[in-house]
Design a protein around this motif. Structure first.
Motif, PDB file in Angstrom:
ATOM      1  N   VAL A 355       1.084   0.859   8.728  1.00 44.17           N
ATOM      2  CA  VAL A 355       0.453  -0.456   8.602  1.00 44.17           C
ATOM      3  C   VAL A 355      -0.004  -0.775   7.174  1.00 44.17           C
ATOM      4  O   VAL A 355       0.245  -1.877   6.677  1.00 44.17           O
ATOM      5  CB  VAL A 355      -0.714  -0.582   9.598  1.00 44.17           C
ATOM      6  N   PRO A 356      -0.683   0.121   6.437  1.00 42.64           N
ATOM      7  CA  PRO A 356      -1.121  -0.228   5.081  1.00 42.64           C
ATOM      8  C   PRO A 356       0.040  -0.591   4.151  1.00 42.64           C
ATOM      9  O   PRO A 356      -0.053  -1.534   3.360  1.00 42.64           O
ATOM     10  CB  PRO A 356      -1.843   1.036   4.606  1.00 42.64           C
ATOM     11  N   ALA A 359       1.513  -3.979   5.067  1.00 42.94           N
ATOM     12  CA  ALA A 359       0.609  -5.092   4.741  1.00 42.94           C
ATOM     13  C   ALA A 359       0.786  -5.590   3.317  1.00 42.94           C
ATOM     14  O   ALA A 359       0.332  -6.692   2.979  1.00 42.94           O
ATOM     15  CB  ALA A 359      -0.838  -4.666   4.968  1.00 42.94           C
ATOM     16  N   THR A 360       1.461  -4.818   2.460  1.00 31.94           N
ATOM     17  CA  THR A 360       1.680  -5.254   1.082  1.00 31.94           C
ATOM     18  C   THR A 360       2.887  -6.177   0.943  1.00 31.94           C
ATOM     19  O   THR A 360       3.106  -6.745  -0.119  1.00 31.94           O
ATOM     20  CB  THR A 360       1.901  -4.033   0.165  1.00 31.94           C
ATOM     21  N   PHE A 364       2.863 -10.724   4.966  1.00 33.74           N
ATOM     22  CA  PHE A 364       1.463 -10.556   5.353  1.00 33.74           C
ATOM     23  C   PHE A 364       0.501 -11.046   4.269  1.00 33.74           C
ATOM     24  O   PHE A 364      -0.692 -10.721   4.315  1.00 33.74           O
ATOM     25  CB  PHE A 364       1.182  -9.086   5.668  1.00 33.74           C
ATOM     26  N   THR A 367      -3.492 -12.090   4.558  1.00 30.30           N
ATOM     27  CA  THR A 367      -4.193 -11.435   5.663  1.00 30.30           C
ATOM     28  C   THR A 367      -5.172 -10.403   5.111  1.00 30.30           C
ATOM     29  O   THR A 367      -5.149 -10.046   3.937  1.00 30.30           O
ATOM     30  CB  THR A 367      -3.195 -10.742   6.612  1.00 30.30           C
ATOM     31  N   ALA A 369      -6.795  -7.012   4.054  1.00 32.52           N
ATOM     32  CA  ALA A 369      -6.239  -5.750   3.576  1.00 32.52           C
ATOM     33  C   ALA A 369      -6.508  -4.639   4.580  1.00 32.52           C
ATOM     34  O   ALA A 369      -7.579  -4.576   5.189  1.00 32.52           O
ATOM     35  CB  ALA A 369      -6.829  -5.396   2.220  1.00 32.52           C
ATOM     36  N   VAL A 370      -5.539  -3.741   4.732  1.00 30.43           N
ATOM     37  CA  VAL A 370      -5.648  -2.615   5.654  1.00 30.43           C
ATOM     38  C   VAL A 370      -5.477  -1.336   4.846  1.00 30.43           C
ATOM     39  O   VAL A 370      -4.523  -1.186   4.095  1.00 30.43           O
ATOM     40  CB  VAL A 370      -4.578  -2.690   6.762  1.00 30.43           C
TER      41      VAL A 370
END
Length: 396
Positions: A355-356, A359-360, A364, A367, A369-370
């Protein structure tokens, strides 16, 4: 005054027998019997015989002779057949514009076969595109004959293929030797190469040993005693992904094949296409209606496609890994699909998402940050007599 279109002259009496779809010399006397000179045959006169495309352009010029022997007829092009300013349109798409075409050939017709040798075929366009080829065609007499073709070619295509293949300027060379008999192809030789205008290879196809393939039954067989199951190898490098057709409207794919090899294997009643080592795609990106969705990805997979006659087919991606430009893993996937006459279509997908790293990606953007997290899951589908779909998603 008016210029002659064509001129036919006879050196001596000649007879052509068309009985049973065969041509036979009517006289045993040898030597040139007929000479046909095309001073300027309008291209419109041959248009009714060309159904696939709409052609127009200049006049057809050239000279042919027919020589009769006791057991054969020889048709020979003394002066190459030429057409200038040739235009070709298919379904509203312009294929050729003001091209120059020249053909030189001879053909020998006997009671058993027709053998034609194309000594020169050249096509040139105003944009610098060119094609040169030589070929030998053998056609046995009789109904539904097989066709044997041995040919070589060389092309330089800076613009001609641009509407069809988004590869940029390309050049290619090749040799092929095959026989087509109904739906059955016997391939004895294939060596084809495509490279860019700087000489860097993009694609190569090589026949490793002679084999046959039936298009109707999807069955193949190796000719002779095989020392390997592999019959054909395809090599990919620097091939732009933009050349691939996408069925999704507004989608644009970017990136290129950095390293890829596929081999065709014949194993009994099975025909298998597989990647002996991971297929690598670099700098993969995706736009949707002009908006960047994915960018800078590296994808590795080792696909396999297996056909068993007309009864079943199986496809596997192998372990597919998706990474970003820095080598960080975004996703791992493994997909399989199979279709058979007994069970219908079945398929499965197993995946892991980091997921992290995901997310970049641009999709995404905006949204939250994870910093940690992994999702995994699977999907199973059965579309036979009973339809069933199962899915599972795990987010720790």
């Amino acid at each position: 005054g008016d210029q002659p279109v064509l001129e036919l002259s006879a050196a001596r009496g000649a007879e052509i027998n068309l009985k049973k779809r065969r041509l036979q010399p009517g006289s045993s006397a040898g030597g040139e019997a007929l000479t046909l000179t095309l001073h300027g045959l309008p291209l419109a006169w041959v248009r009714p015989f060309v159904q696939a495309v709409d052609i127009s352009g200049g006049m057809i010029t050239g000279q042919l002779t027919i020589t009769g022997q006791s057991d054969s007829l020889l048709l020979r092009v003394v002066q190459p057949l030429r057409v200038s300013q040739l235009n070709a349109v298919q379904a509203g798409q312009l294929l050729l514009h003001k091209a120059d075409l020249a053909v030189g050939f001879d053909a020998v017709l006997t009671k058993t076969e027709l053998q034609a040798t194309v000594s020169s075929f050249t096509l040139k366009t105003l944009s610098g595109d060119s094609l040169t080829a030589q070929a030998k065609v053998t056609l046995p007499a009789g109904p539904d004959p097989s066709v044997t073709i041995v040919a070589s070619y060389k092309t330089d295509m800076p613009t001609l293929l641009a509407p069809v293949l988004k590869l940029g300027p390309i050049q290619s060379t090749g040799e092929i030797d095959f026989t087509l008999e109904g739906k059955k192809i016997e391939l004895r030789r294939l060596a084809a190469r495509i490279h860019d205008d700087h000489g860097f290879d993009m694609f190569q196809a090589t026949a490793l040993r002679p084999f046959t393939f039936n298009l109707a039954t999807r069955q193949a067989a190796i000719i002779g005693i095989p020392d390997s199951k592999m019959v054909l190898r395809l090599d990919f490098a620097r091939l732009p992904l933009a050349a691939l057709p996408l069925s999704l409207p507004g989608a644009k794919l970017g990136g290129f094949v950095a390293d890829g090899e596929l081999v065709l294997e014949v194993d009994g009643d099975k025909v298998r296409v597989r990647a002996p080592h991971p297929f690598i795609l670099n700098n993969v990106s995706l736009q949707q209606n002009g908006r960047q969705v994915l960018t800078g990805l590296r994808v590795e997979a080792q696909p396999l496609l297996e056909l068993t006659s007309n009864t079943s087919a199986r496809f596997e991606t192998g372990t597919m890994v998706v990474m970003d430009g820095n080598g960080a893993m975004l996703a791992g996937l493994n997909a399989e699909a199979a279709r058979s006459t007994d069970s219908g279509l079945t398929g499965s997908l197993n995946f892991t998402l980091e997921v992290p790293a995901l997310a970049t990606q641009p999709i995404f953007a905006g949204t939250r940050a994870v910093s940690a997290g992994r999702a995994s899951g699977e999907v199973r589908v059965a579309l036979g007599s009973a339809r069933q779909v199962e899915a599972r998603l795990t987010v720790p």
